[in-house]
Design a protein around this motif. Structure first.
Motif, mmCIF file in Angstrom:
data_model
loop_
_atom_site.group_PDB
_atom_site.id
_atom_site.type_symbol
_atom_site.label_atom_id
_atom_site.label_comp_id
_atom_site.label_asym_id
_atom_site.label_seq_id
_atom_site.Cartn_x
_atom_site.Cartn_y
_atom_site.Cartn_z
ATOM 1 N N ARG A 191 -67.726 -37.080 54.725
ATOM 2 C CA ARG A 191 -66.586 -36.243 54.294
ATOM 3 C C ARG A 191 -65.710 -35.565 55.476
ATOM 4 N NH1 ARG A 191 -68.392 -32.388 50.111
ATOM 5 N NH2 ARG A 191 -66.287 -31.500 50.064
ATOM 6 N N GLY A 192 -66.283 -36.112 56.517
ATOM 7 C CA GLY A 192 -65.520 -35.349 57.873
ATOM 8 C C GLY A 192 -65.674 -34.040 57.945
ATOM 9 N N LEU A 193 -66.594 -33.504 57.739
ATOM 10 C CA LEU A 193 -66.946 -31.874 57.978
ATOM 11 C C LEU A 193 -67.650 -31.278 59.018
ATOM 12 C CD1 LEU A 193 -67.557 -31.371 53.918
ATOM 13 C CD2 LEU A 193 -65.520 -30.586 55.255
ATOM 14 N N VAL A 194 -68.139 -32.375 59.812
ATOM 15 C CA VAL A 194 -69.229 -32.148 60.906
ATOM 16 C C VAL A 194 -68.645 -30.986 61.799
ATOM 17 C CG1 VAL A 194 -70.288 -32.910 62.989
ATOM 18 C CG2 VAL A 194 -70.221 -34.236 61.070
ATOM 19 N N GLY A 195 -67.261 -31.103 62.143
ATOM 20 C CA GLY A 195 -66.571 -30.183 62.942
ATOM 21 C C GLY A 195 -66.358 -28.890 62.520
ATOM 22 N N GLU A 196 -66.071 -28.808 61.062
ATOM 23 C CA GLU A 196 -65.688 -27.622 60.364
ATOM 24 C C GLU A 196 -67.005 -26.940 60.285
ATOM 25 O OE1 GLU A 196 -64.382 -24.234 58.379
ATOM 26 O OE2 GLU A 196 -63.186 -25.862 59.549
ATOM 27 N N ILE A 197 -68.242 -27.390 59.943
ATOM 28 C CA ILE A 197 -69.495 -26.843 59.747
ATOM 29 C C ILE A 197 -70.038 -26.118 60.928
ATOM 30 C CG2 ILE A 197 -71.721 -27.224 59.132
ATOM 31 C CD1 ILE A 197 -70.695 -29.205 56.962
ATOM 32 N N ILE A 198 -69.800 -27.205 61.929
ATOM 33 C CA ILE A 198 -70.289 -26.568 63.502
ATOM 34 C C ILE A 198 -69.533 -25.505 63.859
ATOM 35 C CG2 ILE A 198 -70.509 -27.317 65.885
ATOM 36 C CD1 ILE A 198 -71.742 -30.060 64.904
ATOM 37 N N GLU A 200 -73.577 -21.871 42.643
ATOM 38 C CA GLU A 200 -73.964 -20.544 42.508
ATOM 39 C C GLU A 200 -73.929 -19.750 44.266
ATOM 40 O OE1 GLU A 200 -78.286 -20.784 41.478
ATOM 41 O OE2 GLU A 200 -78.014 -21.234 39.286
ATOM 42 N N ALA A 201 -73.630 -20.667 45.076
ATOM 43 C CA ALA A 201 -73.321 -20.357 46.364
ATOM 44 C C ALA A 201 -72.139 -19.298 46.657
ATOM 45 C CB ALA A 201 -73.182 -21.442 47.492
ATOM 46 N N TYR A 202 -72.145 -18.320 47.465
ATOM 47 C CA TYR A 202 -70.993 -17.561 47.804
ATOM 48 C C TYR A 202 -69.985 -18.166 48.294
ATOM 49 C CZ TYR A 202 -74.191 -13.533 46.927
ATOM 50 O OH TYR A 202 -75.320 -12.633 46.366
ATOM 51 N N PRO A 203 -68.831 -17.637 47.638
ATOM 52 C CA PRO A 203 -67.343 -18.545 48.335
ATOM 53 C C PRO A 203 -67.446 -18.077 49.848
ATOM 54 C CG PRO A 203 -66.932 -17.052 46.354
ATOM 55 C CD PRO A 203 -68.481 -16.963 46.609
ATOM 56 N N GLY A 204 -67.169 -18.836 50.783
ATOM 57 C CA GLY A 204 -67.214 -18.659 52.188
ATOM 58 C C GLY A 204 -68.275 -19.278 52.457
ATOM 59 N N SER A 205 -69.532 -19.464 52.236
ATOM 60 C CA SER A 205 -70.596 -20.158 52.446
ATOM 61 C C SER A 205 -70.346 -21.648 52.668
ATOM 62 C CB SER A 205 -71.822 -19.774 51.736
ATOM 63 O OG SER A 205 -71.802 -20.466 50.489
ATOM 64 N N ILE A 206 -70.921 -22.262 53.675
ATOM 65 C CA ILE A 206 -70.959 -23.710 53.594
ATOM 66 C C ILE A 206 -70.930 -24.433 52.205
ATOM 67 C CG2 ILE A 206 -71.834 -25.768 54.726
ATOM 68 C CD1 ILE A 206 -72.501 -23.938 57.332
ATOM 69 N N ARG A 207 -71.929 -24.248 51.388
ATOM 70 C CA ARG A 207 -72.227 -24.786 50.312
ATOM 71 C C ARG A 207 -71.095 -24.170 49.224
ATOM 72 N NH1 ARG A 207 -78.534 -24.664 50.463
ATOM 73 N NH2 ARG A 207 -79.029 -26.763 51.859
ATOM 74 N N GLY A 208 -70.511 -23.127 49.405
ATOM 75 C CA GLY A 208 -69.849 -22.524 48.324
ATOM 76 C C GLY A 208 -68.654 -22.853 48.853
ATOM 77 N N SER A 209 -68.181 -23.469 50.051
ATOM 78 C CA SER A 209 -66.649 -23.808 50.198
ATOM 79 C C SER A 209 -66.777 -25.285 50.074
ATOM 80 C CB SER A 209 -66.571 -23.618 51.718
ATOM 81 O OG SER A 209 -66.374 -22.194 52.015
ATOM 82 N N PHE A 210 -67.647 -26.159 50.468
ATOM 83 C CA PHE A 210 -67.654 -27.505 50.242
ATOM 84 C C PHE A 210 -68.692 -28.267 49.577
ATOM 85 C CE2 PHE A 210 -66.864 -26.162 54.844
ATOM 86 C CZ PHE A 210 -65.383 -26.373 54.827
ATOM 87 N N GLY A 211 -69.700 -27.593 48.802
ATOM 88 C CA GLY A 211 -70.659 -28.469 48.245
ATOM 89 C C GLY A 211 -70.110 -28.662 46.791
#
Length: 147
Positions: free
Chosen positions: A15-22, A95-106
């Motif tokens: 999904r091209g999220l490596v840079g954003e997550i790091i 269930e992940a908070y907005p702004g968390s990695i999984r909350g934003s992209f999961g």
């Protein structure tokens, strides 16, 4: 400083999220002391998730994490395990908070983008599955001591 282990799962790369997550991890003040992209072998996958052996999701999980490259990392920081788990968010993205990695992209419980160790002991064990001691870098950040 406490160390923790994490890896970005194949769907993070797809999904091209490596840079954003790091970027998010670094913004939270974690220092990356080891980082590499690799394919997880079956033996590594089984060792990493050994506590889940026999559970209904175990074999699908092994297949998923071996389905493409991952990005493994060792991070350092104060209270690193706990802080990273908060940043990553709950396994279920609904269930992940907005702004968390999984909350934003999961988008899926089973394909949840990132693994983060749940204890210092797990972090040490999991890091040894992916990294030799010689691959861990000891260095100082310019901003260390200023935060």
């Amino acid at each position: 400083m406490e160390r923790t282990f994490a890896y970005l799962k194949p769907n993070s790369i797809q999904r091209g999220l490596v840079g954003e997550i790091i970027r998010r991890i670094e913004e939270k003040g974690f220092k990356i002391v080891a980082l590499k992209m690799l394919r997880i072998s079956e033996s590594r996958a089984r060792e990493l998730y050994r506590e889940h052996a026999g559970k209904e999701f175990y074999e699908p999980l092994l297949a998923f994490v071996q389905s493409g490259p991952v990005v493994a990392m060792i991070l350092e920081g104060e209270d690193a395990v706990k802080r990273l788990r908060v940043l990553v968010g709950k396994t279920d993205p609904t269930e992940a908070y907005p702004g968390s990695i999984r909350g934003s992209f999961g988008v899926s419980v089973r394909k949840n983008l990132i693994h983060a160790s749940d204890s210092v002991e797990s972090a040490e064990r999991e890091a040894r599955i992916f990294f030799d001691e010689s691959e861990i870098n000891d260095y100082s950040l310019v901003i260390e001591g200023q935060l």
